[in-house]
Motif scaffolding. Structure first.
Motif, PDB file in Angstrom:
ATOM      1  N   UNK A  16      -3.709   5.895   8.235  1.00  0.00           N
ATOM      2  CA  UNK A  16      -2.735   6.779   7.737  1.00  0.00           C
ATOM      3  C   UNK A  16      -2.596   6.797   6.304  1.00  0.00           C
ATOM      4  N   UNK A  17      -2.725   5.616   5.566  1.00  0.00           N
ATOM      5  CA  UNK A  17      -2.513   5.465   4.207  1.00  0.00           C
ATOM      6  C   UNK A  17      -3.901   6.180   3.604  1.00  0.00           C
ATOM      7  N   UNK A  18      -5.037   6.116   4.084  1.00  0.00           N
ATOM      8  CA  UNK A  18      -6.408   6.503   3.797  1.00  0.00           C
ATOM      9  C   UNK A  18      -6.203   8.047   3.706  1.00  0.00           C
ATOM     10  N   UNK A  19      -5.422   8.565   4.976  1.00  0.00           N
ATOM     11  CA  UNK A  19      -5.558  10.199   4.879  1.00  0.00           C
ATOM     12  C   UNK A  19      -4.586  10.508   3.995  1.00  0.00           C
ATOM     13  N   UNK A  20      -3.420   9.814   3.477  1.00  0.00           N
ATOM     14  CA  UNK A  20      -2.579  10.181   2.539  1.00  0.00           C
ATOM     15  C   UNK A  20      -3.177  10.174   1.226  1.00  0.00           C
ATOM     16  N   UNK A  21      -4.157   9.576   0.825  1.00  0.00           N
ATOM     17  CA  UNK A  21      -4.924   9.512  -0.409  1.00  0.00           C
ATOM     18  C   UNK A  21      -6.002  10.651  -0.267  1.00  0.00           C
ATOM     19  N   UNK A  22      -6.612  10.806   0.686  1.00  0.00           N
ATOM     20  CA  UNK A  22      -7.633  11.628   0.643  1.00  0.00           C
ATOM     21  C   UNK A  22      -6.788  13.142   0.413  1.00  0.00           C
ATOM     22  N   UNK A  23      -5.560  13.234   1.203  1.00  0.00           N
ATOM     23  CA  UNK A  23      -4.873  14.325   0.999  1.00  0.00           C
ATOM     24  C   UNK A  23      -4.499  14.800  -0.375  1.00  0.00           C
ATOM     25  N   UNK A  60       0.860  -1.200  -0.060  1.00  0.00           N
ATOM     26  CA  UNK A  60       0.006  -0.135   0.022  1.00  0.00           C
ATOM     27  C   UNK A  60       0.795   1.276   0.163  1.00  0.00           C
ATOM     28  N   UNK A  61       1.752   1.295   0.906  1.00  0.00           N
ATOM     29  CA  UNK A  61       2.818   2.406   0.893  1.00  0.00           C
ATOM     30  C   UNK A  61       3.621   2.684  -0.392  1.00  0.00           C
ATOM     31  N   UNK A  62       4.262   1.483  -0.995  1.00  0.00           N
ATOM     32  CA  UNK A  62       4.765   1.426  -2.019  1.00  0.00           C
ATOM     33  C   UNK A  62       4.076   2.122  -3.418  1.00  0.00           C
ATOM     34  N   UNK A  63       2.755   1.681  -3.529  1.00  0.00           N
ATOM     35  CA  UNK A  63       2.174   2.149  -4.727  1.00  0.00           C
ATOM     36  C   UNK A  63       1.560   3.575  -4.500  1.00  0.00           C
ATOM     37  N   UNK A  99       3.953  11.076   7.784  1.00  0.00           N
ATOM     38  CA  UNK A  99       3.001  10.071   7.757  1.00  0.00           C
ATOM     39  C   UNK A  99       3.976   8.798   7.657  1.00  0.00           C
ATOM     40  N   UNK A 100       5.269   8.629   6.995  1.00  0.00           N
ATOM     41  CA  UNK A 100       6.249   7.739   7.102  1.00  0.00           C
ATOM     42  C   UNK A 100       6.741   7.378   8.312  1.00  0.00           C
ATOM     43  N   UNK A 101       7.172   8.365   9.133  1.00  0.00           N
ATOM     44  CA  UNK A 101       7.430   8.201  10.437  1.00  0.00           C
ATOM     45  C   UNK A 101       6.614   7.411  11.398  1.00  0.00           C
ATOM     46  N   UNK A 102       5.156   7.851  11.413  1.00  0.00           N
ATOM     47  CA  UNK A 102       4.125   7.091  12.086  1.00  0.00           C
ATOM     48  C   UNK A 102       3.882   5.804  11.578  1.00  0.00           C
ATOM     49  N   UNK A 134      -9.671   4.996  -0.723  1.00  0.00           N
ATOM     50  CA  UNK A 134      -9.927   5.342   0.580  1.00  0.00           C
ATOM     51  C   UNK A 134     -11.548   4.726   1.052  1.00  0.00           C
ATOM     52  N   UNK A 135     -12.469   4.442   0.340  1.00  0.00           N
ATOM     53  CA  UNK A 135     -13.599   3.764   0.503  1.00  0.00           C
ATOM     54  C   UNK A 135     -13.519   2.386   0.641  1.00  0.00           C
ATOM     55  N   UNK A 136     -12.738   1.649  -0.080  1.00  0.00           N
ATOM     56  CA  UNK A 136     -12.392   0.254  -0.093  1.00  0.00           C
ATOM     57  C   UNK A 136     -11.616  -0.207   1.062  1.00  0.00           C
ATOM     58  N   UNK A 137     -10.310   0.896   1.249  1.00  0.00           N
ATOM     59  CA  UNK A 137      -9.538   0.515   2.366  1.00  0.00           C
ATOM     60  C   UNK A 137     -10.211   0.771   3.497  1.00  0.00           C
ATOM     61  N   UNK A 138     -10.960   1.958   3.396  1.00  0.00           N
ATOM     62  CA  UNK A 138     -11.606   2.179   4.716  1.00  0.00           C
ATOM     63  C   UNK A 138     -12.826   1.097   5.324  1.00  0.00           C
ATOM     64  N   UNK A 139     -13.692   0.495   4.389  1.00  0.00           N
ATOM     65  CA  UNK A 139     -14.398  -0.351   4.619  1.00  0.00           C
ATOM     66  C   UNK A 139     -13.607  -1.640   5.273  1.00  0.00           C
TER      67      UNK A 139
END
Length: 405
Positions: A124-131, A70-73, A88-91, A147-152
């Motif tokens: 955190x990944x979802x927040x990155x995508x939304x940002x 996820x982080x890589x893509x 975000x990466x640190x967290x 964000x929708x799929x990963x959030x579910x």
């Protein structure tokens, strides 16, 4: 440089790159926490070599691997050099470290902690995508879909943290199915904003090196923790030969051509190729654990059934994964050539599994010798076919008239 740190996310496109993009220092540093997580998974498996131990290893490996994917893509599509993405990466690194701590009892007492850690990472990944979607309108449809799929999926993982282990495990399976299928259903959106193909191939290669390192660690750890003998040294050298052969088979033919189908929205081929790296990674880590246990024995002693099955099934899994990867890699040559490569890998995997079934009287040295031979033969066959393919035609061959069509 300071100004760039405060800029919002920026969309990356291959055609806009002046030179081929490579992994950043942040990405390489980021990988280190996954080195630690992989080592903890290997340590957990080493302490419980059984069918249940292997199942536990596989179940916990998948979400950790998926966090890395996820982080890589995300990083292949968006610039990750800003202050926000660095934080975000640190967290995320801290969260993965916490996941690694919970690995040893991840299906029992630490299951809730592991699940919550996974939820936090995905959030955190979802927040990155939304940002990214907020700042880049062209990417908003894709980022919203992810964000929708990963959030579910994250929501189901959160619920699982409060359920007893059997129900928790079932919900994990459903949640991971949603996670893995979300990119599969985003073909039309991905075609508009495809990932950087060379960068993805490099990053996957780097993760493969990480898990290959567990095979080397297994040899070093086995020799360091037990008294040396000629037999243990031979087993260790043969273990390195297995790791080197698998490195050769993968990296000598490393090709991300199936990923190019993402550019036209055909996700099935691309994701099948990508997901085939999951059993390959698990097999490489498990193989290192298996070799370490064989080194611990006297070379003439017969390993336990569990140790024999661990090593053989791990290598067979690697070879079968390579068979699938090579079959889909169009740049390797014609369909016939790719079928032959896949047949080599599959046949060798079957032979290694036969060793697990009937090799109950094989000593540690004999077992690892035969497994190493199965891997080395694959390299020799590839070299032979490569030399034949590049051999200049003889005068006799060139003088032969072509057959009418």
């Amino acid at each position: 440089m300071t100004k760039a740190l405060w800029q919002p996310p920026r969309l990356r496109r291959d055609e806009e790159q002046v030179s081929e993009r490579h992994a950043t220092w942040l990405e390489l540093f980021y990988d280190l926490v996954f080195v630690a997580a992989t080592a903890e998974l290997a340590h957990s498996l080493s302490g419980n070599i059984s069918w249940t131990g292997c199942l536990k290893f596989a179940i916990l490996f998948v979400p950790i691997w998926w966090c890395w994917v996820g982080a890589t893509f995300y990083a292949t599509r968006f610039d990750i050099g800003s202050i926000v993405d660095r934080l975000f990466a640190l967290v995320q690194m801290a969260i993965v470290a916490a996941m690694a701590v919970n690995v040893h009892h991840g299906l029992s007492s630490s299951g809730s902690g592991f699940a919550i850690c996974y939820v936090l990472f995905r959030v955190t990944l979802i927040l990155q995508y939304l940002n990214a979607g907020h700042h880049i309108p062209a990417a908003r449809s894709l980022t919203t879909w992810y964000a929708t799929g990963f959030g579910l999926s994250a929501g189901l993982w959160l619920v699982s943290a409060f359920l007893p282990p059997p129900l928790r495990l079932g919900l994990w399976v459903v949640s991971l199915a949603i996670d893995l299928s979300t990119p599969l259903s985003a073909g039309r959106l991905v075609a508009k904003i495809p990932p950087s193909m060379p960068h993805v191939l490099e990053r996957i290669g780097l993760f493969t090196l990480i898990v290959l390192g567990e095979s080397v660690i297994g040899v070093v750890g086995g020799l360091a923790e037990h008294e040396w003998s000629l037999g243990s040294i031979l087993v260790g050298l043969l273990g390195l030969a297995i790791a080197f052969s698998l490195w050769w088979l993968y990296f000598d033919t490393a090709d991300g051509s199936p990923l190019k189908s993402m550019k036209v929205g055909k996700m099935r081929v691309a994701l099948t190729w990508l997901y085939a790296h999951l059993p390959l990674a698990m097999g490489l880590v498990a193989a290192g654990v298996g070799v370490e246990h064989l080194i611990a024995h006297d070379a003439t002693a017969i390993p336990s059934s569990a140790e024999r099955w661990l090593l053989c099934s791990a290598i067979a899994t690697c070879l079968l994964a390579l068979a699938g990867i090579h079959y889909m890699s169009c740049a390797l040559g014609t369909a016939r050539y790719r079928k032959i490569l896949s047949a080599y890998r599959t046949a060798s995997a079957v032979l290694v599994l036969l060793l697990a079934m009937v090799g109950d009287r094989l000593s540690s040295l004999n077992l690892v010798t035969l497994v190493a031979l199965a891997c080395v033969v694959q390299v020799l066959l590839d070299l032979l076919r490569s030399s034949v393919a590049t051999r200049p035609a003889t005068a006799t061959e060139t003088s032969q008239p072509s057959k009418p069509t």
